[in-house]
Motif scaffolding. Structure first.
Motif, PDB file in Angstrom:
ATOM      1  N   VAL A 133       0.859  -1.182   0.000  1.00 12.57           N
ATOM      2  CA  VAL A 133       0.000   0.000   0.000  1.00 12.57           C
ATOM      3  C   VAL A 133       0.894   1.230   0.000  1.00 12.57           C
ATOM      4  N   ILE A 134       0.635   2.153  -0.902  1.00 17.27           N
ATOM      5  CA  ILE A 134       1.394   3.406  -0.961  1.00 17.27           C
ATOM      6  C   ILE A 134       0.446   4.539  -0.583  1.00 17.27           C
ATOM      7  N   LEU A 135       0.809   5.278   0.447  1.00 12.71           N
ATOM      8  CA  LEU A 135      -0.053   6.333   0.977  1.00 12.71           C
ATOM      9  C   LEU A 135       0.642   7.683   0.840  1.00 12.71           C
ATOM     10  N   PRO A 136       0.138   8.552  -0.037  1.00 13.47           N
ATOM     11  CA  PRO A 136       0.720   9.894  -0.141  1.00 13.47           C
ATOM     12  C   PRO A 136       0.274  10.745   1.055  1.00 13.47           C
ATOM     13  N   ALA A 137       1.217  11.137   1.881  1.00 16.23           N
ATOM     14  CA  ALA A 137       0.858  11.833   3.119  1.00 16.23           C
ATOM     15  C   ALA A 137       0.233  13.199   2.847  1.00 16.23           C
ATOM     16  N   SER A 138       0.540  13.782   1.688  1.00 18.57           N
ATOM     17  CA  SER A 138      -0.012  15.088   1.361  1.00 18.57           C
ATOM     18  C   SER A 138      -1.097  14.959   0.292  1.00 18.57           C
ATOM     19  N   ASP A 139      -1.821  13.862   0.360  1.00 17.49           N
ATOM     20  CA  ASP A 139      -2.904  13.629  -0.595  1.00 17.49           C
ATOM     21  C   ASP A 139      -3.965  14.701  -0.418  1.00 17.49           C
ATOM     22  N   GLY A 140      -4.288  15.410  -1.511  1.00 14.76           N
ATOM     23  CA  GLY A 140      -5.303  16.445  -1.439  1.00 14.76           C
ATOM     24  C   GLY A 140      -6.668  15.951  -1.861  1.00 14.76           C
ATOM     25  N   ASP A 177      -3.539  -2.379   7.546  1.00 19.08           N
ATOM     26  CA  ASP A 177      -3.766  -2.832   8.921  1.00 19.08           C
ATOM     27  C   ASP A 177      -4.526  -4.151   8.966  1.00 19.08           C
ATOM     28  N   ALA A 178      -5.546  -4.259   8.111  1.00 18.22           N
ATOM     29  CA  ALA A 178      -6.390  -5.451   8.160  1.00 18.22           C
ATOM     30  C   ALA A 178      -5.882  -6.560   7.244  1.00 18.22           C
ATOM     31  N   GLY A 179      -4.832  -6.300   6.507  1.00 10.19           N
ATOM     32  CA  GLY A 179      -4.323  -7.291   5.557  1.00 10.19           C
ATOM     33  C   GLY A 179      -3.611  -8.434   6.237  1.00 10.19           C
ATOM     34  N   ASP A 180      -3.711  -9.581   5.614  1.00 12.78           N
ATOM     35  CA  ASP A 180      -3.013 -10.764   6.115  1.00 12.78           C
ATOM     36  C   ASP A 180      -1.577 -10.739   5.583  1.00 12.78           C
ATOM     37  N   PRO A 181      -0.610 -10.969   6.450  1.00  8.53           N
ATOM     38  CA  PRO A 181       0.783 -10.874   5.986  1.00  8.53           C
ATOM     39  C   PRO A 181       1.281 -12.141   5.309  1.00  8.53           C
ATOM     40  N   GLY A 182       0.450 -12.739   4.479  1.00  9.54           N
ATOM     41  CA  GLY A 182       0.898 -13.940   3.800  1.00  9.54           C
ATOM     42  C   GLY A 182       0.952 -13.717   2.302  1.00  9.54           C
ATOM     43  N   PRO A 183       2.119 -13.766   1.688  1.00 12.96           N
ATOM     44  CA  PRO A 183       3.425 -13.990   2.307  1.00 12.96           C
ATOM     45  C   PRO A 183       3.980 -12.766   3.037  1.00 12.96           C
ATOM     46  N   PHE A 184       3.581 -11.563   2.604  1.00 12.66           N
ATOM     47  CA  PHE A 184       3.998 -10.371   3.336  1.00 12.66           C
ATOM     48  C   PHE A 184       3.079  -9.216   2.982  1.00 12.66           C
ATOM     49  N   LYS A 185       3.128  -8.195   3.802  1.00 10.44           N
ATOM     50  CA  LYS A 185       2.439  -6.946   3.450  1.00 10.44           C
ATOM     51  C   LYS A 185       3.380  -5.800   3.752  1.00 10.44           C
ATOM     52  N   SER A 186       3.269  -4.748   2.942  1.00  4.78           N
ATOM     53  CA  SER A 186       4.143  -3.599   3.145  1.00  4.78           C
ATOM     54  C   SER A 186       3.351  -2.315   2.923  1.00  4.78           C
ATOM     55  N   GLN A 187       3.804  -1.284   3.578  1.00  4.28           N
ATOM     56  CA  GLN A 187       3.167   0.027   3.428  1.00  4.28           C
ATOM     57  C   GLN A 187       4.245   1.094   3.284  1.00  4.28           C
ATOM     58  N   LEU A 188       4.028   1.992   2.345  1.00  2.00           N
ATOM     59  CA  LEU A 188       4.902   3.158   2.196  1.00  2.00           C
ATOM     60  C   LEU A 188       4.066   4.392   2.501  1.00  2.00           C
ATOM     61  N   TYR A 189       4.361   5.053   3.578  1.00  4.03           N
ATOM     62  CA  TYR A 189       3.720   6.331   3.894  1.00  4.03           C
ATOM     63  C   TYR A 189       4.700   7.401   3.437  1.00  4.03           C
ATOM     64  N   VAL A 190       4.310   8.152   2.417  1.00  3.16           N
ATOM     65  CA  VAL A 190       5.274   8.993   1.709  1.00  3.16           C
ATOM     66  C   VAL A 190       5.005  10.468   1.998  1.00  3.16           C
ATOM     67  N   HIS A 191       5.876  11.061   2.768  1.00  2.80           N
ATOM     68  CA  HIS A 191       5.748  12.483   3.057  1.00  2.80           C
ATOM     69  C   HIS A 191       5.941  13.298   1.768  1.00  2.80           C
ATOM     70  N   HIS A 192       5.210  14.387   1.676  1.00  2.00           N
ATOM     71  CA  HIS A 192       5.330  15.340   0.565  1.00  2.00           C
ATOM     72  C   HIS A 192       4.968  14.724  -0.789  1.00  2.00           C
ATOM     73  N   ALA A 193       4.153  13.689  -0.743  1.00  2.00           N
ATOM     74  CA  ALA A 193       3.600  13.127  -1.987  1.00  2.00           C
ATOM     75  C   ALA A 193       2.123  13.494  -2.066  1.00  2.00           C
ATOM     76  N   ASN A 194       1.673  13.854  -3.243  1.00  2.00           N
ATOM     77  CA  ASN A 194       0.248  14.142  -3.414  1.00  2.00           C
ATOM     78  C   ASN A 194      -0.433  12.964  -4.111  1.00  2.00           C
ATOM     79  N   HIS A 195      -1.674  13.181  -4.490  1.00  2.00           N
ATOM     80  CA  HIS A 195      -2.457  12.082  -5.057  1.00  2.00           C
ATOM     81  C   HIS A 195      -2.128  11.851  -6.526  1.00  2.00           C
ATOM     82  N   ASN A 196      -1.893  12.942  -7.243  1.00  2.00           N
ATOM     83  CA  ASN A 196      -1.925  12.871  -8.703  1.00  2.00           C
ATOM     84  C   ASN A 196      -0.604  12.561  -9.384  1.00  2.00           C
ATOM     85  N   TYR A 197       0.503  12.933  -8.766  1.00  2.00           N
ATOM     86  CA  TYR A 197       1.748  12.965  -9.527  1.00  2.00           C
ATOM     87  C   TYR A 197       2.335  11.586  -9.852  1.00  2.00           C
TER      88      TYR A 197
END
Lengths: 138, 861
Positions: B558-565, B577-597
């Motif tokens: 999951v990629i989450l743009p922290a500055s999503d407008g 959060d609710a995902g099953d980690p099989g085989p794995f789960k990952s999240q990128l919370y990206v500061h200064h990223a918006n929705h569109n770019y």
């Protein structure tokens, strides 16, 4: 060497994402569908043989974006909708149980309950196309 | 930190010089590339224990190392080592590298050469070719006529061109290894010579040096270098920057100048000049963060021909050339490293001092840069599909695929096809209006295709106009499935390009915005026989409730743009959060990223300039590098998962903005707070205690849920929030049994809690402790493993928007504490890592800030 001159580029205009127009026309009717409408609720497809539809005409087009516009009837959020023409939208009430006649109607965004654009319209089913004449809602 | 050398007592043992390093080598090569040696050292090379090269003059280690010829071609599985001799000292032999068979690493043929830098120009006399196997043969053709060749190439090789390029010629680079040809490079058309040619520049030159770096070089130009007004020589360059040696070493105040010229009929550039600076101006080199256990240091800025000396706790441990200096022993957590550069007789007056961190991931390679195949392009049209809501939608989109040649509808790559069917990634855009949203990920599609993954982008644009919310997500999922079905039919139906080519047991999905939720829906409803979805990337998704909300059965990113407008709640956090980690789960919370770019067709900044946003290029780099790492891992079984765990970083990415969460199957959960058994009992069923003024409680980390700590949590899980009045507040969580943590890591999601009104100045942190069954305790600080993430402050922006609600978030990231990071307060404390009975959290900053924690796990990497 001649020097160039000019002004800076204008700052981008404020985002229009959230702009919501006035509701200029609204009607509510109960409809029986020739074939049940299919909607998705909580990850499952449900078939709706009849339901209440709120027809809305707005002063401008609703923005096309990730989030959906929502109609707030009282405190109930009615989200499922379709665009039926220029500035014209139909919202589908999937659960009538929480709606009360006379509730105020406003326009807002799905999942963003804090603010709404109020209208002068109130909730009342004025036409019943789901039942034979003579059984119309008063 | 740069500090005066004289202040330190550095012990310079002249007998200690670093072993150099070797580039990977392949069978048939008749050269090896040696790096990291002292300028002008001599080099020895040993193959299978026999010294085959003695006293080879190394020259300068930068930029391309020393290409050392061998008497005979290498054979797979031989071992190669190198050493350097300088000033009477002899280094140890380098760590052995094993000669590889390129047909094992590259079964579809050697990588595709890249003309780099590009473009080439009329009258150009030299061209750089990159992406080569060391020892390969490389040649260049112009209009199908060979104009230059090098046998025994370095990874990035300059090729002199004779005759010079004419205007408008079709220039290609080619390579072969063991007579096995690579695909041709991408085509370059020779461009008109720039006019006027740019003036050359110089990087700073210091007294005593022998190598200069000339900048602003035009590709293929001939450079004429003068010293104190006297022409020294003229040489061709592949452009951008050119390093050249001079003898004798230069002195303070000498004048160097250079011009460049392409066509002899055109005038040369204006001369660029520089003056040799005094020794006193020589700065300390810049050093990348150093991690415990590292056996080398990496320089990020240094003088190209400088001798680099490395002192660990005052003792000389390395002496070589940049950019990577091998050490004679691994460094330890907390060690002090001083790095000094010497240019000829000029010894730097200052050193760069860094402290070794327990976790400081190295910058390694670019997972999106693997370039094996030309890229073909086509569009598909599968008619129409009737979606859940009863409407009809066209089934169409674009496909980029590994091909025989670049271009539209070129043939599928035959050598790759012979190896078996090829995995496919299906991309789906969000709701933006217009007709071209599906074209906005072409950069990502091309990268996947050249790696060897077919990449289709589904056109859902018409559905943008329908309106709808949850229904529309479902409809998008239907359109995606219809596209997969159509591509499956092409595969089964003998299509000229895709017939028999696609492996539908290795399918990946990537969706953005509404598409980001659709790709969570697809695996739950797809009923196509023979289709297995291995991995899903959900980028800036909405969560309209179209899915179960609990991703399962595949790897998730999951990629989450922290500055999503637009998707201001970062709803994808709920999927992680609710995902099953099989085989794995990952999240990128990206500061200064918006929705569109992330989408090239979505041109506007959705925050309207209201928040500081990274450049579009930096958004794309994040999707490219992490997305390719993800799909390479789940579809090709490449070892790229470290980028998602955070054990290594990709170059050229603003990784300081990327906050990773990661969870994998098989970890031992100490406490995930999901058990409903209260704060007093952990997930192992064991007691927890609070002491020293710490108070902690479990709270839903979600919006609008009773019992939440505050409104800054946007996920879908339960976690713990702790606060402490002083510096000694401790939360203890007992293990179910005494556990052997040798070689293991303690992982913990954590964040500074946003207080709902402001983000205080300065970071905070905490310490994690281990307690053995004798009651001994060891600690590791969060600052020593990368630090506690801070809230991205968007309050002012949010309050000025229509919704007027603060969306600053408490967003947790995974901190990794390797067992060797833990240290006792008193050095002589004996701690038994084989019998650890509890984990401790100590809020030791005394700032009373609330910290959020979740998913305390013991992990084997």
């Amino acid at each position: 060497m001649p020097s160039d001159a000019g002004t800076g580029a204008p700052r981008p205009s404020p985002t229009e994402l959230w702009r919501l127009p006035r509701i200029v026309k609204l009607s509510i009717e109960r409809v029986r569908y020739p074939r049940p409408r299919r909607h998705v609720q909580a990850g499952r497809v449900v078939e709706v043989p009849e339901g209440v539809e709120v027809f809305v005409e707005t002063a401008e087009e609703l923005p096309i974006r990730a989030l959906s516009p929502a109609l707030y009837i009282g405190t109930t959020e009615v989200v499922e909708n379709e665009r039926v023409g220029e500035r014209q939208y139909r919202f589908f009430v999937l659960d009538e149980s929480t709606l009360r006649d006379g509730s105020p109607i406003a326009l807002g965004w799905a999942g963003v309950p804090g603010r709404r654009v109020r209208s002068s319209f109130r909730y009342r089913v004025t036409r019943d196309r789901a039942r034979p004449k003579g059984r119309q809602t008063p | 930190m740069e500090i005066p050398r004289e202040r330190l007592k550095l012990r310079d043992d002249k007998s200690v010089i670093s072993p150099p390093s070797l580039d990977p080598v392949y069978q048939c090569a008749t050269v090896v590339v040696v790096r990291g040696f002292i300028a002008n050292a001599t080099l020895d090379v040993r193959v299978d224990g026999t010294t085959v090269v003695t006293g080879f003059p190394g020259g300068f280690p930068v930029p391309n190392g020393a290409v050392v010829p061998l008497p005979t071609a290498l054979v797979a599985n031989q071992t190669v080592r190198a050493r350097q001799k300088f000033g009477g000292a002899t280094s140890a032999w380098s760590a052995p590298i094993t000669v590889r068979d390129h047909t094992v690493d590259y079964p579809a043929g050697p990588p595709r050469p890249e003309i780099n830098p590009a473009p080439v120009y009329e009258c150009g006399a030299r061209t750089g070719v990159a992406n080569l196997l060391v020892g390969s043969e490389v040649w260049i053709t112009a209009d199908s006529v060979e104009v230059g060749r090098v046998t025994g190439a370095a990874a990035h090789q300059g090729v002199n061109v004779t005759p010079d390029y004419g205007l408008g010629q079709q220039v290609l680079a080619w390579s072969s290894m063991c007579k096995d040809p690579s695909p041709a490079s991408a085509l370059q058309i020779s461009q008109p010579s720039p006019s006027p040619l740019s003036t050359l520049g110089f990087l700073p030159v210091y007294e005593g040096g022998q190598q200069i770096t000339i900048t602003n070089v035009v590709n293929g130009a001939r450079i004429t270098l003068s010293r104190n007004g006297i022409v020294q020589f003229t040489f061709p360059s592949w452009g951008y920057q050119h390093l050249v040696g001079l003898n004798p070493p230069y002195s303070q105040g000498e004048q160097l100048s250079a011009t460049q010229q392409l066509c002899l009929s055109d005038p040369p550039s204006q001369p660029g000049t520089t003056t040799v600076q005094p020794c006193s101006a020589l700065p300390a080199p810049q050093v990348a963060p150093v991690q415990a256990g590292d056996t080398s240091i990496t320089l990020t800025a240094f003088v190209s021909d400088a001798r680099i000396k490395v002192f660990v706790n005052g003792v000389k441990t390395g002496d070589g050339g940049g950019p990577i200096v091998q050490l004679t022993a691994p460094v330890g957590d907390g060690d002090t490293i001083d790095v000094l550069q010497i240019v000829g007789t000029c010894v730097g007056r200052t050193v760069q001092e860094v402290r070794v961190l327990c976790v400081a991931p190295p910058v390694t390679y670019d997972p999106s840069a693997l370039n094996l195949f030309p890229v073909g392009f086509t569009e598909y049209d599968g008619g129409t599909v009737t979606v859940t809501t009863g409407r009809t939608h066209r089934i169409d989109g674009t496909v980029y695929y590994p091909a025989e040649a670049d271009g539209t509808r070129t043939a599928f790559n035959q050598r790759l096809a012979k190896l078996g069917r090829v995995p496919i990634a299906i991309l789906v855009h969000g709701r933006h209006g217009g007709t071209t949203s599906h074209l906005g990920y072409d950069y990502f599609q091309k990268q996947l295709a050249r790696i060897g993954i077919i990449a289709a982008s589904v056109d859902c644009n018409a559905s943008d106009q329908w309106g709808g919310w949850t229904d529309n997500i479902r409809d998008r999922a239907d359109i995606v499935i219809a596209s997969i079905a159509h591509l499956k039919a092409l595969d089964a139906g003998g299509d000229a390009i895709f017939g028999g080519r696609i492996d539908f047991t290795r399918v990946g999905l990537m969706g953005h915005s509404r598409g980001g939720e659709a790709v969570i829906v697809v695996p739950e409803i797809i009923g196509l026989a023979g289709v297995t979805i291995r991995g899903v990337i959900s980028l800036g998704p909405v969560n309209a409730g179209a899915s179960s909300g609990k991703p399962k059965g595949y790897a998730l990113m999951v990629i989450l743009p922290a500055s999503d407008g637009d998707v201001i709640d970062n709803n994808g956090a709920m999927f992680y959060d609710a995902g099953d980690p099989g085989p794995f789960k990952s999240q990128l919370y990206v500061h200064h990223a918006n929705h569109n770019y992330f989408n090239r067709e979505w041109l506007n900044d959705d925050t309207g300039g209201g928040l500081p946003i990274m450049a579009r290029f930096d958004h794309e780099r994040i999707l490219s590098t992490y997305g390719c790492a993800f799909f390479r891992s789940v579809l090709l079984a490449h070892s790229t998962i470290g980028f998602l765990i955070g054990t290594m970083w990709p170059p050229g990415v603003l990784t300081s903005n990327v906050h990773l969460s990661f969870q994998q199957r098989g970890a031992i959960t100490v406490d995930n707070h999901e058990d409903g058994n209260g704060i007093g009992v952990n997930s192992m069923g064991q007691p927890t205690t609070q002491s020293g003024g710490l108070t902690a409680a479990e709270h839903p980390f979600a919006q609008g849920v009773p019992g939440r700590f505050n409104d800054s949590f946007f996920g879908n899980t339960v976690g713990m929030v702790a606060q402490s009045k002083g510096r000694s507040g401790v939360f203890r969580s007992a293990f179910d049994t005494a556990r052997d943590l040798r070689g293991l890591q303690l992982w913990l999601r954590a964040a500074e809690v946003y207080n709902g009104s402001s983000v205080p100045a300065g970071a905070t942190g905490f310490s994690v402790g281990l307690e053995d069954d004798n009651g001994a305790v060891v600690w590791a600080a969060s600052d020593n493993v990368g630090g506690l993430p801070r809230p991205l402050d968007r309050r002012a922006y949010d309050l000025g928007e229509w919704y007027a609600t603060d969306k600053t978030k408490t967003m947790l990231k995974t901190l990794r504490f390797p067992a060797h990071c833990f240290k006792p307060v008193r050095p002589r404390t004996r701690f038994n890592l084989r019998r650890v009975r509890a984990a401790l959290l100590k809020l030791d900053r005394g700032d009373r800030r609330a910290l959020a924690f979740d998913d305390l796990q013991v992990v084997k990497l």
